[in-house]
Design a protein around this motif. Structure first.
Motif, PDB file in Angstrom:
ATOM      1  N   ARG A   1       0.840  -1.194   0.000  1.00  0.00           N
ATOM      2  CA  ARG A   1       0.000   0.000   0.000  1.00  0.00           C
ATOM      3  C   ARG A   1       0.875   1.244   0.000  1.00  0.00           C
ATOM      4  O   ARG A   1       1.772   1.378   0.823  1.00  0.00           O
ATOM      5  N   PRO A  14       1.637   4.913   0.773  1.00  0.00           N
ATOM      6  CA  PRO A  14       1.153   5.901   1.739  1.00  0.00           C
ATOM      7  C   PRO A  14       0.272   6.923   1.033  1.00  0.00           C
ATOM      8  O   PRO A  14       0.455   7.202  -0.153  1.00  0.00           O
ATOM      9  N   ALA A  15      -0.662   7.461   1.778  1.00  0.00           N
ATOM     10  CA  ALA A  15      -1.626   8.397   1.197  1.00  0.00           C
ATOM     11  C   ALA A  15      -0.923   9.591   0.562  1.00  0.00           C
ATOM     12  O   ALA A  15      -1.336  10.081  -0.486  1.00  0.00           O
ATOM     13  N   ILE A  16       0.185  10.015   1.195  1.00  0.00           N
ATOM     14  CA  ILE A  16       0.876  11.199   0.686  1.00  0.00           C
ATOM     15  C   ILE A  16       1.412  10.953  -0.719  1.00  0.00           C
ATOM     16  O   ILE A  16       1.405  11.850  -1.577  1.00  0.00           O
ATOM     17  N   ALA A  25       0.081   8.830  -2.907  1.00  0.00           N
ATOM     18  CA  ALA A  25      -1.072   8.829  -3.804  1.00  0.00           C
ATOM     19  C   ALA A  25      -1.502  10.255  -4.136  1.00  0.00           C
ATOM     20  O   ALA A  25      -1.793  10.580  -5.292  1.00  0.00           O
ATOM     21  N   ILE A  26      -1.513  11.109  -3.108  1.00  0.00           N
ATOM     22  CA  ILE A  26      -1.908  12.507  -3.334  1.00  0.00           C
ATOM     23  C   ILE A  26      -0.892  13.202  -4.237  1.00  0.00           C
ATOM     24  O   ILE A  26      -1.254  13.906  -5.176  1.00  0.00           O
ATOM     25  N   SER A  35      -1.381  12.151  -7.735  1.00  0.00           N
ATOM     26  CA  SER A  35      -2.568  12.777  -8.329  1.00  0.00           C
ATOM     27  C   SER A  35      -2.272  14.223  -8.724  1.00  0.00           C
ATOM     28  O   SER A  35      -2.632  14.669  -9.817  1.00  0.00           O
TER      29      SER A  35
END
Lengths: 305, 230
Positions: free
Chosen positions: A45, A47-49, A51-52, A55
Protein backbone atom coordinates in the motif's frame (compact mmCIF):
# COMPACT_ATOMS: atom_id res chain seq x y z
CA UNK A 1 0.47 -19.62 1.13
CA UNK A 2 0.25 -22.08 4.02
CA UNK A 3 1.79 -21.45 7.38
CA UNK A 4 2.04 -22.97 10.83
CA UNK A 5 1.00 -20.80 13.75
CA UNK A 6 3.93 -20.77 16.18
CA UNK A 7 2.61 -18.33 18.68
CA UNK A 8 -0.37 -16.11 19.32
CA UNK A 9 0.52 -13.23 21.58
CA UNK A 10 -1.25 -9.93 22.20
CA UNK A 11 -3.41 -10.33 19.11
CA UNK A 12 -0.50 -11.10 16.84
CA UNK A 13 0.42 -14.47 15.41
CA UNK A 14 3.93 -15.56 14.51
CA UNK A 15 3.68 -17.90 11.56
CA UNK A 16 6.21 -20.11 9.82
CA UNK A 17 5.46 -20.03 6.11
CA UNK A 18 6.23 -23.00 3.91
CA UNK A 19 8.98 -21.01 2.19
CA UNK A 20 10.92 -21.14 5.46
CA UNK A 21 10.39 -17.55 6.58
CA UNK A 22 8.43 -16.17 9.49
CA UNK A 23 5.82 -13.45 9.48
CA UNK A 24 3.78 -11.74 12.13
CA UNK A 25 0.16 -10.98 11.31
CA UNK A 26 -2.96 -10.03 13.26
CA UNK A 27 -4.25 -13.25 14.76
CA UNK A 28 -7.72 -14.61 14.19
CA UNK A 29 -9.65 -15.66 17.28
CA UNK A 30 -9.67 -19.36 16.42
CA UNK A 31 -5.96 -19.61 15.80
CA UNK A 32 -3.75 -21.48 18.19
CA UNK A 33 -0.21 -22.83 18.12
CA UNK A 34 0.16 -25.74 15.72
CA UNK A 35 -2.67 -24.68 13.42
CA UNK A 36 -2.12 -24.85 9.71
CA UNK A 37 -3.47 -21.61 8.26
CA UNK A 38 -3.55 -19.80 4.98
CA UNK A 39 -1.69 -16.51 4.84
CA UNK A 40 -2.03 -14.09 2.00
CA UNK A 41 0.70 -11.92 0.65
CA UNK A 42 0.27 -8.45 1.99
CA UNK A 43 -0.63 -5.91 -0.61
CA UNK A 44 1.82 -3.15 -0.98
CA UNK A 45 0.00 0.00 0.00
CA UNK A 46 1.32 3.34 -0.98
CA UNK A 47 1.15 5.90 1.74
CA UNK A 48 -1.63 8.40 1.20
CA UNK A 49 0.88 11.20 0.69
CA UNK A 50 2.37 9.36 -2.30
CA UNK A 51 -1.07 8.83 -3.80
CA UNK A 52 -1.91 12.51 -3.33
CA UNK A 53 1.43 13.58 -4.76
CA UNK A 54 0.90 11.32 -7.77
CA UNK A 55 -2.57 12.78 -8.33
CA UNK A 56 -1.28 16.33 -8.09
CA UNK A 57 1.53 15.47 -10.47
CA UNK A 58 -0.96 14.00 -12.90
CA UNK A 59 -3.11 17.11 -12.76
CA UNK A 60 -0.10 19.34 -13.34
CA UNK A 61 1.08 17.15 -16.20
CA UNK A 62 -2.38 17.36 -17.78
CA UNK A 63 -2.48 21.12 -17.35
CA UNK A 64 1.00 21.46 -18.76
CA UNK A 65 0.05 19.34 -21.77
CA UNK A 66 -3.11 21.38 -22.26
CA UNK A 67 -1.13 24.59 -21.99
CA UNK A 68 1.47 23.33 -24.42
CA UNK A 69 -1.22 22.34 -26.91
CA UNK A 70 -3.04 25.62 -26.55
CA UNK A 71 0.16 27.57 -27.23
CA UNK A 72 1.26 25.50 -30.19
CA UNK A 73 0.34 26.52 -33.69
CA UNK A 74 -1.89 23.94 -35.39
CA UNK A 75 -3.04 25.93 -38.38
CA UNK A 76 -2.18 29.05 -40.36
CA UNK A 77 -4.82 31.15 -42.06
CA UNK A 78 -3.84 33.94 -44.41
CA UNK A 79 -6.11 36.72 -45.56
CA UNK A 80 -5.25 38.95 -48.49
CA UNK A 81 -7.11 41.78 -50.01
CA UNK A 82 -4.55 44.45 -50.05
CA UNK A 83 -3.55 44.27 -46.47
CA UNK A 84 -2.12 40.83 -45.93
CA UNK A 85 -2.61 39.18 -42.58
CA UNK A 86 -1.78 35.77 -41.19
CA UNK A 87 -3.52 34.18 -38.24
CA UNK A 88 -1.73 31.53 -36.18
CA UNK A 89 -4.37 29.17 -34.80
CA UNK A 90 -3.99 26.59 -32.05
CA UNK A 91 -5.44 23.07 -31.86
CA UNK A 92 -8.57 24.41 -30.24
CA UNK A 93 -9.31 26.82 -33.08
CA UNK A 94 -8.29 29.93 -31.16
CA UNK A 95 -6.10 32.62 -32.69
CA UNK A 96 -2.70 32.64 -31.04
CA UNK A 97 -1.46 35.72 -32.84
CA UNK A 98 -1.99 37.81 -35.93
CA UNK A 99 0.86 38.94 -38.11
CA UNK A 100 0.78 41.56 -40.81
CA UNK A 101 2.60 41.38 -44.13
CA UNK A 102 3.14 44.98 -45.08
CA UNK A 103 2.30 48.33 -43.63
CA UNK A 104 -1.38 48.21 -44.46
CA UNK A 105 -1.78 44.96 -42.60
CA UNK A 106 0.10 46.37 -39.65
CA UNK A 107 -2.18 49.38 -39.63
CA UNK A 108 -5.21 47.11 -39.62
CA UNK A 109 -3.91 45.01 -36.76
CA UNK A 110 -3.16 48.11 -34.80
CA UNK A 111 -6.88 48.75 -34.54
CA UNK A 112 -8.13 45.17 -34.21
CA UNK A 113 -7.05 42.65 -31.62
CA UNK A 114 -8.07 39.14 -32.61
CA UNK A 115 -5.82 37.12 -30.31
CA UNK A 116 -7.75 34.54 -28.35
CA UNK A 117 -10.79 34.65 -30.64
CA UNK A 118 -12.06 31.65 -32.58
CA UNK A 119 -10.58 31.94 -36.05
CA UNK A 120 -13.94 32.41 -37.81
CA UNK A 121 -14.85 35.19 -35.43
CA UNK A 122 -11.41 36.72 -35.86
CA UNK A 123 -11.81 36.79 -39.64
CA UNK A 124 -15.21 38.40 -39.33
CA UNK A 125 -13.84 40.94 -36.88
CA UNK A 126 -11.15 41.87 -39.40
CA UNK A 127 -13.60 42.16 -42.28
CA UNK A 128 -15.97 44.23 -40.21
CA UNK A 129 -13.29 46.67 -39.19
CA UNK A 130 -13.49 50.11 -40.67
CA UNK A 131 -9.90 49.92 -41.80
CA UNK A 132 -10.63 46.96 -44.11
CA UNK A 133 -14.02 48.16 -45.27
CA UNK A 134 -12.70 50.47 -48.03
CA UNK A 135 -10.70 47.62 -49.56
CA UNK A 136 -13.68 45.30 -49.61
CA UNK A 137 -15.86 47.95 -51.16
CA UNK A 138 -13.61 48.29 -54.22
CA UNK A 139 -14.91 45.26 -56.13
CA UNK A 140 -11.88 43.51 -54.86
CA UNK A 141 -10.65 39.99 -54.45
CA UNK A 142 -10.39 38.43 -51.02
CA UNK A 143 -8.01 35.47 -50.84
CA UNK A 144 -7.82 32.98 -47.99
CA UNK A 145 -5.34 30.18 -47.55
CA UNK A 146 -5.34 27.45 -44.93
CA UNK A 147 -2.48 25.28 -43.82
CA UNK A 148 -3.05 22.69 -41.07
CA UNK A 149 -1.63 19.42 -39.87
CA UNK A 150 -4.32 17.10 -41.11
CA UNK A 151 -6.62 16.91 -44.08
CA UNK A 152 -9.71 16.77 -41.91
CA UNK A 153 -8.62 19.80 -39.92
CA UNK A 154 -7.84 21.74 -43.11
CA UNK A 155 -11.20 20.90 -44.63
CA UNK A 156 -12.96 21.87 -41.46
CA UNK A 157 -11.20 25.22 -41.22
CA UNK A 158 -11.77 25.92 -44.88
CA UNK A 159 -15.47 25.03 -44.68
CA UNK A 160 -15.92 27.25 -41.64
CA UNK A 161 -14.12 30.15 -43.32
CA UNK A 162 -16.15 29.81 -46.49
CA UNK A 163 -19.41 29.72 -44.62
CA UNK A 164 -18.73 32.79 -42.50
CA UNK A 165 -16.73 34.86 -44.97
CA UNK A 166 -18.98 34.24 -47.98
CA UNK A 167 -22.05 35.02 -45.94
CA UNK A 168 -20.53 38.29 -44.82
CA UNK A 169 -19.26 39.28 -48.24
CA UNK A 170 -22.55 38.48 -49.99
CA UNK A 171 -24.49 40.60 -47.55
CA UNK A 172 -22.10 43.54 -47.24
CA UNK A 173 -19.78 43.64 -50.23
CA UNK A 174 -21.53 41.90 -53.07
CA UNK A 175 -18.96 43.00 -55.64
CA UNK A 176 -16.05 41.31 -53.92
CA UNK A 177 -14.85 37.90 -54.92
CA UNK A 178 -13.44 35.33 -52.52
CA UNK A 179 -10.92 32.65 -53.26
CA UNK A 180 -9.65 29.86 -51.02
CA UNK A 181 -6.50 27.79 -51.10
CA UNK A 182 -5.35 24.80 -49.12
CA UNK A 183 -1.59 24.88 -48.88
CA UNK A 184 1.09 22.79 -47.27
CA UNK A 185 3.98 23.73 -45.02
CA UNK A 186 6.38 23.88 -47.94
CA UNK A 187 4.26 26.49 -49.68
CA UNK A 188 4.06 28.47 -46.46
CA UNK A 189 7.83 28.42 -46.11
CA UNK A 190 8.38 29.46 -49.71
CA UNK A 191 5.78 32.23 -49.40
CA UNK A 192 7.46 33.61 -46.32
CA UNK A 193 10.81 33.54 -48.07
CA UNK A 194 9.23 35.84 -50.65
CA UNK A 195 7.74 38.00 -47.94
CA UNK A 196 4.15 37.26 -48.90
CA UNK A 197 1.29 35.24 -47.52
CA UNK A 198 0.67 31.71 -48.83
CA UNK A 199 -2.56 32.88 -50.48
CA UNK A 200 -0.81 35.62 -52.46
CA UNK A 201 2.05 33.25 -53.21
CA UNK A 202 -0.37 30.81 -54.80
CA UNK A 203 -1.55 33.53 -57.14
CA UNK A 204 2.03 34.50 -57.91
CA UNK A 205 2.85 30.90 -58.77
CA UNK A 206 -0.14 30.77 -61.05
CA UNK A 207 1.00 33.94 -62.76
CA UNK A 208 4.51 32.61 -63.10
CA UNK A 209 3.20 29.42 -64.65
CA UNK A 210 1.35 31.44 -67.26
CA UNK A 211 4.22 33.88 -67.80
CA UNK A 212 7.50 32.13 -67.00
CA UNK A 213 9.55 35.17 -67.99
CA UNK A 214 8.23 37.38 -65.21
CA UNK A 215 9.83 37.72 -61.82
CA UNK A 216 7.26 37.17 -59.14
CA UNK A 217 9.26 39.35 -56.80
CA UNK A 218 8.13 42.28 -58.89
CA UNK A 219 4.54 41.45 -58.05
CA UNK A 220 5.02 40.65 -54.38
CA UNK A 221 4.00 44.15 -53.32
CA UNK A 222 0.91 44.28 -55.50
CA UNK A 223 -2.52 43.55 -54.19
CA UNK A 224 -4.06 40.19 -54.94
CA UNK A 225 -6.67 41.78 -57.18
CA UNK A 226 -3.91 43.21 -59.36
CA UNK A 227 -2.14 39.87 -59.54
CA UNK A 228 -5.39 38.17 -60.44
CA UNK A 229 -5.91 40.74 -63.17
CA UNK A 230 -2.48 39.88 -64.55
CA UNK A 231 -3.38 36.21 -64.48
CA UNK A 232 -6.58 36.93 -66.32
CA UNK A 233 -4.71 39.02 -68.83
CA UNK A 234 -2.29 36.21 -69.50
CA UNK A 235 -5.19 33.91 -70.03
CA UNK A 236 -6.04 36.17 -72.91
CA UNK A 237 -9.30 37.44 -71.59
CA UNK A 238 -8.15 40.52 -69.82
CA UNK A 239 -9.19 41.95 -66.58
CA UNK A 240 -12.24 43.57 -68.10
CA UNK A 241 -13.87 40.21 -68.55
CA UNK A 242 -13.20 39.26 -65.00
CA UNK A 243 -16.29 38.69 -62.96
CA UNK A 244 -14.81 40.78 -60.22
CA UNK A 245 -17.15 43.46 -61.20
CA UNK A 246 -20.11 41.29 -61.81
CA UNK A 247 -21.08 40.68 -58.26
CA UNK A 248 -19.99 38.61 -55.37
CA UNK A 249 -18.92 35.11 -56.04
CA UNK A 250 -17.32 32.62 -53.78
CA UNK A 251 -14.61 31.25 -55.94
CA UNK A 252 -12.82 28.35 -54.45
CA UNK A 253 -9.57 27.20 -55.79
CA UNK A 254 -8.28 24.20 -53.91
CA UNK A 255 -4.91 24.76 -55.34
CA UNK A 256 -2.74 23.55 -52.56
CA UNK A 257 -1.82 20.03 -51.83
CA UNK A 258 -3.69 17.87 -49.49
CA UNK A 259 -1.71 16.71 -46.46
CA UNK A 260 -1.37 13.28 -47.99
CA UNK A 261 0.33 14.81 -50.95
CA UNK A 262 2.55 17.20 -49.11
CA UNK A 263 5.33 14.69 -48.82
CA UNK A 264 6.12 15.07 -52.50
CA UNK A 265 4.45 18.12 -53.92
CA UNK A 266 6.91 18.32 -56.74
CA UNK A 267 5.74 14.96 -58.04
CA UNK A 268 2.57 16.64 -59.17
CA UNK A 269 4.32 19.73 -60.46
CA UNK A 270 4.48 20.66 -64.11
CA UNK A 271 7.21 18.97 -66.04
CA UNK A 272 9.03 22.19 -66.79
CA UNK A 273 11.64 23.24 -64.27
CA UNK A 274 10.28 25.60 -61.70
CA UNK A 275 12.23 27.55 -59.17
CA UNK A 276 9.44 27.52 -56.64
CA UNK A 277 7.49 24.76 -54.97
CA UNK A 278 4.53 23.92 -57.09
CA UNK A 279 1.10 23.26 -55.69
CA UNK A 280 -0.11 19.85 -56.61
CA UNK A 281 -3.62 19.61 -57.97
CA UNK A 282 -6.34 18.57 -55.60
CA UNK A 283 -8.27 15.52 -56.75
CA UNK A 284 -11.25 16.81 -58.60
CA UNK A 285 -9.98 20.34 -58.80
CA UNK A 286 -7.01 22.61 -58.40
CA UNK A 287 -4.45 24.04 -60.74
CA UNK A 288 -3.79 22.26 -63.95
CA UNK A 289 -1.26 23.07 -66.56
CA UNK A 290 -3.88 23.17 -69.18
CA UNK A 291 -5.58 26.04 -67.51
CA UNK A 292 -7.59 26.64 -64.42
CA UNK A 293 -9.88 24.01 -63.22
CA UNK A 294 -13.58 24.28 -63.16
CA UNK A 295 -13.74 25.14 -59.49
CA UNK A 296 -11.41 28.01 -60.00
CA UNK A 297 -13.36 28.95 -63.07
CA UNK A 298 -16.61 29.21 -61.25
CA UNK A 299 -15.26 32.01 -59.24
CA UNK A 300 -14.14 34.08 -62.15
CA UNK A 301 -16.57 33.17 -64.81
CA UNK A 302 -15.04 33.71 -68.19
CA UNK A 303 -11.95 35.18 -66.65
CA UNK A 304 -10.22 31.84 -66.90
CA UNK A 305 -10.44 29.60 -69.84
CA UNK B 1 5.11 -56.99 8.94
CA UNK B 2 7.14 -55.78 5.99
CA UNK B 3 10.43 -53.97 6.11
CA UNK B 4 8.82 -50.62 5.38
CA UNK B 5 6.26 -51.09 8.10
CA UNK B 6 9.08 -51.83 10.53
CA UNK B 7 10.88 -48.66 9.49
CA UNK B 8 7.71 -46.66 10.02
CA UNK B 9 7.36 -48.03 13.53
CA UNK B 10 10.99 -47.14 14.14
CA UNK B 11 10.41 -43.64 12.70
CA UNK B 12 7.73 -43.02 15.31
CA UNK B 13 10.49 -42.66 17.87
CA UNK B 14 13.37 -41.66 15.58
CA UNK B 15 13.02 -38.36 13.77
CA UNK B 16 16.05 -39.12 11.56
CA UNK B 17 14.31 -42.20 10.27
CA UNK B 18 11.15 -40.16 9.77
CA UNK B 19 13.16 -37.64 7.72
CA UNK B 20 14.61 -40.46 5.63
CA UNK B 21 11.16 -41.84 4.94
CA UNK B 22 9.95 -38.37 3.95
CA UNK B 23 12.81 -37.99 1.49
CA UNK B 24 12.46 -41.49 0.08
CA UNK B 25 8.72 -41.25 -0.37
CA UNK B 26 8.63 -37.69 -1.60
CA UNK B 27 7.78 -38.81 -5.18
CA UNK B 28 4.85 -40.84 -3.85
CA UNK B 29 3.70 -37.85 -1.78
CA UNK B 30 3.90 -35.58 -4.82
CA UNK B 31 1.93 -38.01 -6.93
CA UNK B 32 -0.75 -38.31 -4.29
CA UNK B 33 -0.91 -34.53 -3.92
CA UNK B 34 -1.33 -34.08 -7.68
CA UNK B 35 -4.08 -36.68 -7.78
CA UNK B 36 -5.93 -35.27 -4.80
CA UNK B 37 -5.69 -31.52 -5.35
CA UNK B 38 -7.50 -29.64 -8.12
CA UNK B 39 -5.27 -28.09 -10.73
CA UNK B 40 -5.94 -24.53 -9.67
CA UNK B 41 -4.87 -25.20 -6.08
CA UNK B 42 -1.45 -23.87 -5.07
CA UNK B 43 0.85 -26.84 -5.58
CA UNK B 44 3.47 -25.76 -3.05
CA UNK B 45 0.80 -25.32 -0.40
CA UNK B 46 -0.74 -28.67 -1.16
CA UNK B 47 2.67 -30.33 -1.10
CA UNK B 48 3.31 -28.88 2.34
CA UNK B 49 -0.03 -30.22 3.51
CA UNK B 50 0.75 -33.60 1.91
CA UNK B 51 4.12 -33.82 3.65
CA UNK B 52 2.58 -32.92 6.98
CA UNK B 53 -0.03 -35.60 6.35
CA UNK B 54 2.70 -38.14 5.57
CA UNK B 55 4.50 -37.22 8.79
CA UNK B 56 1.17 -37.61 10.58
CA UNK B 57 0.63 -41.00 8.93
CA UNK B 58 3.97 -42.15 10.32
CA UNK B 59 2.89 -41.16 13.81
CA UNK B 60 -0.56 -42.73 13.52
CA UNK B 61 0.40 -45.94 11.78
CA UNK B 62 -0.32 -49.27 13.52
CA UNK B 63 0.86 -52.48 11.84
CA UNK B 64 -2.50 -54.14 12.44
CA UNK B 65 -4.08 -51.62 10.05
CA UNK B 66 -2.31 -53.18 7.11
CA UNK B 67 0.44 -51.86 4.90
CA UNK B 68 1.74 -48.38 5.49
CA UNK B 69 1.62 -47.05 1.94
CA UNK B 70 -2.17 -47.36 1.39
CA UNK B 71 -2.66 -45.83 4.83
CA UNK B 72 -0.32 -42.95 4.03
CA UNK B 73 -2.07 -42.33 0.70
CA UNK B 74 -5.42 -42.19 2.45
CA UNK B 75 -4.07 -39.79 5.07
CA UNK B 76 -2.62 -37.47 2.43
CA UNK B 77 -5.75 -37.49 0.31
CA UNK B 78 -8.08 -36.93 3.28
CA UNK B 79 -5.89 -34.15 4.63
CA UNK B 80 -5.74 -32.33 1.31
CA UNK B 81 -9.49 -32.58 0.76
CA UNK B 82 -10.02 -31.38 4.31
CA UNK B 83 -7.72 -28.44 3.69
CA UNK B 84 -9.52 -27.59 0.48
CA UNK B 85 -12.90 -27.85 2.19
CA UNK B 86 -11.72 -25.50 4.89
CA UNK B 87 -10.41 -23.23 2.19
CA UNK B 88 -13.93 -22.87 0.78
CA UNK B 89 -14.58 -22.82 -2.90
CA UNK B 90 -11.92 -25.29 -3.94
CA UNK B 91 -13.34 -27.80 -1.53
CA UNK B 92 -16.69 -27.79 -3.29
CA UNK B 93 -14.94 -28.69 -6.51
CA UNK B 94 -12.83 -31.34 -4.90
CA UNK B 95 -15.67 -32.94 -3.06
CA UNK B 96 -18.02 -32.65 -6.01
CA UNK B 97 -16.28 -35.58 -7.63
CA UNK B 98 -16.94 -37.77 -4.66
CA UNK B 99 -20.67 -37.26 -4.30
CA UNK B 100 -21.32 -40.75 -5.55
CA UNK B 101 -19.80 -42.19 -2.47
CA UNK B 102 -21.19 -40.42 0.54
CA UNK B 103 -19.90 -42.88 3.07
CA UNK B 104 -16.41 -42.53 1.75
CA UNK B 105 -16.62 -38.74 2.06
CA UNK B 106 -17.77 -39.02 5.63
CA UNK B 107 -14.95 -41.43 6.42
CA UNK B 108 -12.44 -39.16 4.72
CA UNK B 109 -13.71 -36.12 6.59
CA UNK B 110 -13.65 -37.93 9.88
CA UNK B 111 -10.15 -39.25 9.33
CA UNK B 112 -8.99 -35.86 8.15
CA UNK B 113 -10.41 -34.13 11.17
CA UNK B 114 -8.78 -36.67 13.43
CA UNK B 115 -5.50 -36.41 11.55
CA UNK B 116 -5.65 -32.65 11.66
CA UNK B 117 -6.12 -32.63 15.39
CA UNK B 118 -3.25 -35.07 15.89
CA UNK B 119 -1.15 -33.00 13.55
CA UNK B 120 -1.93 -29.85 15.52
CA UNK B 121 -1.01 -31.55 18.78
CA UNK B 122 2.23 -32.90 17.34
CA UNK B 123 3.13 -29.52 15.89
CA UNK B 124 2.22 -27.82 19.11
CA UNK B 125 4.56 -30.08 21.04
CA UNK B 126 7.37 -29.49 18.58
CA UNK B 127 6.78 -25.74 18.68
CA UNK B 128 7.01 -25.73 22.48
CA UNK B 129 10.24 -27.67 22.35
CA UNK B 130 11.59 -25.38 19.67
CA UNK B 131 10.74 -22.31 21.73
CA UNK B 132 12.92 -23.57 24.58
CA UNK B 133 15.71 -24.62 22.25
CA UNK B 134 15.83 -21.25 20.51
CA UNK B 135 15.78 -19.40 23.80
CA UNK B 136 19.17 -20.99 24.48
CA UNK B 137 20.45 -19.16 21.39
CA UNK B 138 18.85 -15.88 22.32
CA UNK B 139 16.09 -16.17 19.75
CA UNK B 140 12.48 -15.57 20.75
CA UNK B 141 9.40 -16.34 18.66
CA UNK B 142 8.47 -12.71 18.87
CA UNK B 143 11.62 -11.77 16.95
CA UNK B 144 11.35 -14.42 14.24
CA UNK B 145 9.40 -12.23 11.84
CA UNK B 146 11.93 -9.43 12.20
CA UNK B 147 14.98 -11.61 11.62
CA UNK B 148 13.55 -13.41 8.61
CA UNK B 149 15.18 -12.30 5.36
CA UNK B 150 12.87 -10.42 3.06
CA UNK B 151 14.72 -10.81 -0.19
CA UNK B 152 14.66 -14.04 -2.14
CA UNK B 153 18.43 -14.06 -2.55
CA UNK B 154 19.07 -13.61 1.16
CA UNK B 155 16.56 -16.31 1.96
CA UNK B 156 18.27 -18.77 -0.37
CA UNK B 157 21.64 -17.90 1.17
CA UNK B 158 20.35 -18.51 4.70
CA UNK B 159 18.82 -21.85 3.74
CA UNK B 160 22.07 -22.90 2.06
CA UNK B 161 24.04 -21.85 5.15
CA UNK B 162 21.77 -23.83 7.45
CA UNK B 163 22.11 -26.89 5.23
CA UNK B 164 25.88 -26.54 5.29
CA UNK B 165 25.93 -26.62 9.07
CA UNK B 166 23.42 -29.49 9.26
CA UNK B 167 25.17 -31.70 6.72
CA UNK B 168 28.82 -31.16 7.57
CA UNK B 169 29.92 -33.00 10.68
CA UNK B 170 32.65 -30.54 11.63
CA UNK B 171 30.39 -27.53 11.40
CA UNK B 172 27.61 -29.35 13.19
CA UNK B 173 30.01 -30.26 15.97
CA UNK B 174 31.32 -26.72 16.26
CA UNK B 175 27.79 -25.39 16.40
CA UNK B 176 26.81 -27.87 19.11
CA UNK B 177 29.88 -27.07 21.20
CA UNK B 178 29.96 -23.31 20.91
CA UNK B 179 26.32 -22.53 20.12
CA UNK B 180 27.69 -20.25 17.44
CA UNK B 181 27.76 -20.43 13.70
CA UNK B 182 31.15 -21.14 12.11
CA UNK B 183 31.04 -17.88 10.19
CA UNK B 184 34.43 -18.16 8.49
CA UNK B 185 33.80 -21.72 7.32
CA UNK B 186 30.33 -20.88 6.09
CA UNK B 187 31.52 -17.78 4.28
CA UNK B 188 34.23 -19.77 2.56
CA UNK B 189 31.87 -22.60 1.64
CA UNK B 190 29.23 -20.28 0.23
CA UNK B 191 31.61 -17.77 -1.29
CA UNK B 192 30.25 -14.77 0.56
CA UNK B 193 31.51 -12.33 3.15
CA UNK B 194 31.37 -13.43 6.82
CA UNK B 195 29.54 -10.18 7.44
CA UNK B 196 26.75 -11.33 5.17
CA UNK B 197 26.37 -14.53 7.18
CA UNK B 198 26.59 -12.63 10.45
CA UNK B 199 23.85 -10.29 9.28
CA UNK B 200 21.39 -13.21 9.19
CA UNK B 201 22.96 -15.13 12.07
CA UNK B 202 19.86 -15.55 14.22
CA UNK B 203 17.68 -16.71 11.35
CA UNK B 204 20.29 -19.23 10.23
CA UNK B 205 20.59 -20.46 13.81
CA UNK B 206 16.82 -20.96 13.90
CA UNK B 207 16.92 -23.04 10.73
CA UNK B 208 19.87 -25.08 11.99
CA UNK B 209 18.09 -25.83 15.25
CA UNK B 210 15.01 -26.97 13.33
CA UNK B 211 17.09 -29.14 11.01
CA UNK B 212 19.12 -30.77 13.75
CA UNK B 213 16.48 -31.11 16.44
CA UNK B 214 13.58 -33.46 16.95
CA UNK B 215 11.04 -31.53 14.89
CA UNK B 216 9.95 -33.93 12.12
CA UNK B 217 6.58 -32.25 11.56
CA UNK B 218 8.03 -28.76 11.25
CA UNK B 219 10.73 -30.07 8.97
CA UNK B 220 8.13 -31.87 6.89
CA UNK B 221 6.33 -28.59 6.39
CA UNK B 222 9.41 -26.65 5.35
CA UNK B 223 10.46 -26.39 1.72
CA UNK B 224 10.79 -29.67 -0.07
CA UNK B 225 13.76 -31.96 0.12
CA UNK B 226 15.88 -29.93 -2.29
CA UNK B 227 15.85 -26.88 -0.08
CA UNK B 228 15.85 -27.10 3.70
CA UNK B 229 15.28 -30.74 4.48
CA UNK B 230 18.48 -32.66 4.61
Amino acid sequence: MKGIVFEVLRGKATILKNDGTFIQVPAQESWQAGDLVTVRARRVRFPAIIAIAASVLLVFASLFTLLALSNRQAALISIDINPSIELRVNRFGKVLSAEARGDEGAALLATVDVAGLPYAEAVLRLMEDDALGPYLAKNSLLVFSVQAGSAAWQEEVLATLRTSADAYISSHHGATTTEYFIVDAQIVTAAHQHGVTPGKYMLLLELETLAPDIDIADYAHHGVAHIQAEIDAHHGHGAASSPHGTGQQSASSFSGTSPDETASPSSEAPAQPHPHPQPAPQPGGGHEDDGHDSEHGTGHGGGHG
Amino acid sequence: MGELDQRVVLAQSDSDEADKLLREYLPMIKTQVQESAPRHADYEDMLSVGMLAFAGAIRQYRPQRGSFIPFARLCIRSRILDELRRGGKEAAVAFGDENADGQRIAADASLAQYSRELERLALSEEISALRQALAGYGVSFDSLAKISPKQKRSKALCIAAARQVATHADMRKAFAQTAKLPLAQLAQALGVSPKTIAQHRRYIVTLVVILLGDYPCIRAFLPTAGEVNT
